[in-house]
Design an enzyme around this catalytic site. Structure first.
Site, PDB file in Angstrom:
ATOM      1  N   HIS A 193       0.824  -1.213   0.000  1.00  0.00           N
ATOM      2  CA  HIS A 193       0.000   0.000   0.000  1.00  0.00           C
ATOM      3  C   HIS A 193       0.858   1.263   0.000  1.00  0.00           C
ATOM      4  CE1 HIS A 193      -3.990  -1.870   0.740  1.00  0.00           C
ATOM      5  NE2 HIS A 193      -3.254  -2.839   1.261  1.00  0.00           N
TER       6      HIS A 193
ATOM      7  N   GLY B  83     -10.232  -2.065   3.159  1.00  0.00           N
ATOM      8  CA  GLY B  83     -10.947  -1.564   4.326  1.00  0.00           C
ATOM      9  C   GLY B  83     -11.498  -2.720   5.140  1.00  0.00           C
TER      10      GLY B  83
ATOM     11  N   HIS C 287      -9.231  -7.658  -1.582  1.00  0.00           N
ATOM     12  CA  HIS C 287      -8.918  -8.019  -0.198  1.00  0.00           C
ATOM     13  C   HIS C 287      -9.988  -8.992   0.304  1.00  0.00           C
ATOM     14  CE1 HIS C 287      -6.067  -4.668  -0.003  1.00  0.00           C
ATOM     15  NE2 HIS C 287      -5.730  -5.058   1.222  1.00  0.00           N
TER      16      HIS C 287
ATOM     17  N   GLU D 159      -8.828 -12.142   4.992  1.00  0.00           N
ATOM     18  CA  GLU D 159      -7.914 -11.583   5.999  1.00  0.00           C
ATOM     19  C   GLU D 159      -8.669 -11.521   7.319  1.00  0.00           C
ATOM     20  OE1 GLU D 159      -5.006  -7.719   6.817  1.00  0.00           O
ATOM     21  OE2 GLU D 159      -6.674  -7.535   5.404  1.00  0.00           O
TER      22      GLU D 159
ATOM     23  N   ASP E  80       2.649  -5.770   2.481  1.00  0.00           N
ATOM     24  CA  ASP E  80       1.385  -5.120   2.831  1.00  0.00           C
ATOM     25  C   ASP E  80       1.605  -3.641   3.135  1.00  0.00           C
ATOM     26  OD1 ASP E  80      -1.315  -4.848   3.192  1.00  0.00           O
ATOM     27  OD2 ASP E  80      -1.392  -5.814   5.142  1.00  0.00           O
TER      28      ASP E  80
END
Length: 368
Positions: free
Chosen positions: A25, A188, A215, A218, A306
């Protein structure tokens, strides 16, 4: 200026290995010194005003074991990325830090909708980041270093404007710059915000041939991976560590559920981020993190940092941890990096050249 990656010895031979960063990111990789300078220029108060203290605050705060609290640490990084100048500087340094880590291809993942408080429009923030990325590539080239980068435009799953962000990604992908948009993601909090809630965005991207990574797996469980793949057309899974919830494996033997078998058989790439996952209560230790078991079963695992600031990490450090604590070999690292090149959102001929001209020769020159 190149900074040595956090937590990596300057003479570590893993630094010399060619690497790929698919899940990194932009707003999770700021240099602490840069944050302090940018915050001072806009009057934003940080929790610490010395680089080492700020870096420690980030790592400690992100290690709570809770994804929501982990995500809250981004309030300060995003705050200093609200101007064209701030975005360009962060993007340029992001590229140079990849180069210092031995990365030759990286995808900068970021959410344009979070960078509008300074008066910029969506297209303007994308253009500013692209200029910064290109400046980093040019500076690296002048220093004799090769890197190629692209942008993963990300929508926030708790918001309701994913279609507009998807259309933004489509516009800028069509411009065709090498440092431009290569794909799309949603990020998010996962729980309560499933991928299927953004189906209109994913349908638009699918029809425009824009690659998608989501995403999933997770914080949320295997259902989020199921939706990402079967409903939202994802080509890759961001994280995906909870795919193990669809397995019954004991000492390397057992049974895969239908979802896990599909991910394995189709070789769907998993963008695994071991250190980050430990911070959000996945895996327990590097040795027990799912990445090693998934690798041994033949899943298309890739190694990613990440958020380098929050996890005080880099691709090199992740690799070193896997070698020292999970028994990975150089062959394992090469295999995971081949997976990453194969999964990159790049044309086939570019990926093939990267394998033949950079990755395979690069690994053959190093002995860790």
């Amino acid at each position: 200026m190149l900074n040595n990656p956090a937590g990596v010895a300057a003479d570590d031979p893993i630094l010399q290995l060619p690497k790929v960063a698919l899940h990194d990111h932009l707003d999770g990789g700021l240099r602490p010194a840069t944050m302090i300078e940018l915050a001072a220029s806009i009057g934003h108060e940080l929790p610490a005003t010395e680089p080492e203290a700020l870096a420690k605050w980030y790592h400690d705060s992100a290690s709570s074991g809770d994804l929501v609290r982990y995500l809250e640490t981004f309030s300060h990084t995003v705050a200093v990325m609200q101007s064209r100048e701030g975005l360009m500087r962060v993007a340029k340094e992001w590229v140079l830090d990849q180069v210092a880590d031995g990365v030759f291809y990286a995808e900068a993942r970021w959410a344009p909708e979070q960078h509008l408080e300074g008066g910029l429009e969506l297209d303007e923030v994308v253009e500013a980041v692209q200029e910064g990325l290109e400046a980093g590539v040019i500076e690296a080239s002048a220093d004799g270093k090769f890197i190629r980068v692209g942008q993963i435009i990300t929508a926030m799953r708790q918001a309701d404007n994913s279609l507009a962000i998807a259309e933004l990604a489509i516009r800028h992908r069509e411009k065709g710059s090498e440092s431009g948009v290569v794909g799309f993601d949603i990020a998010g909090p996962e729980n309560g915000f499933p991928p299927s809630a953004h189906l209109s965005a994913f349908n638009a991207l699918h029809q425009a041939y824009v690659p998608v990574t989501i995403h999933a797996g997770e914080a949320a469980g295997k259902q989020s991976i199921h939706e990402a793949l079967t409903i939202c057309h994802a080509q890759r899974i961001g994280h995906g560590a909870r795919i193990v919830e669809d397995m019954d494996i004991v000492e390397g033997e057992g049974q895969l559920g239908s979802l896990a078998a599909w991910v394995l058989d189709q070789q769907i790439p998993l963008e695994l981020c071991p250190s980050s996952n430990l911070q959000t209560d996945i895996g327990g230790t590097i040795a027990s993190h799912p990445i090693t078991g998934l690798k041994d079963l033949g899943f298309a695992v890739t190694i990613n940092p990440d958020n380098r600031l929050m996890s005080a990490t880099s691709v090199t450090r992740e690799m070193r941890l896997l070698v020292d604590e999970a028994g990975w070999t150089q062959t394992d690292l090469e295999w995971a990096t081949v997976n990453a090149v194969t999964a990159a959102f790049l044309p086939l001929d570019v990926r093939e050249r990267m394998l033949d001209e950079i990755l395979i020769p690069g690994f053959s020159r190093v002995n860790i």
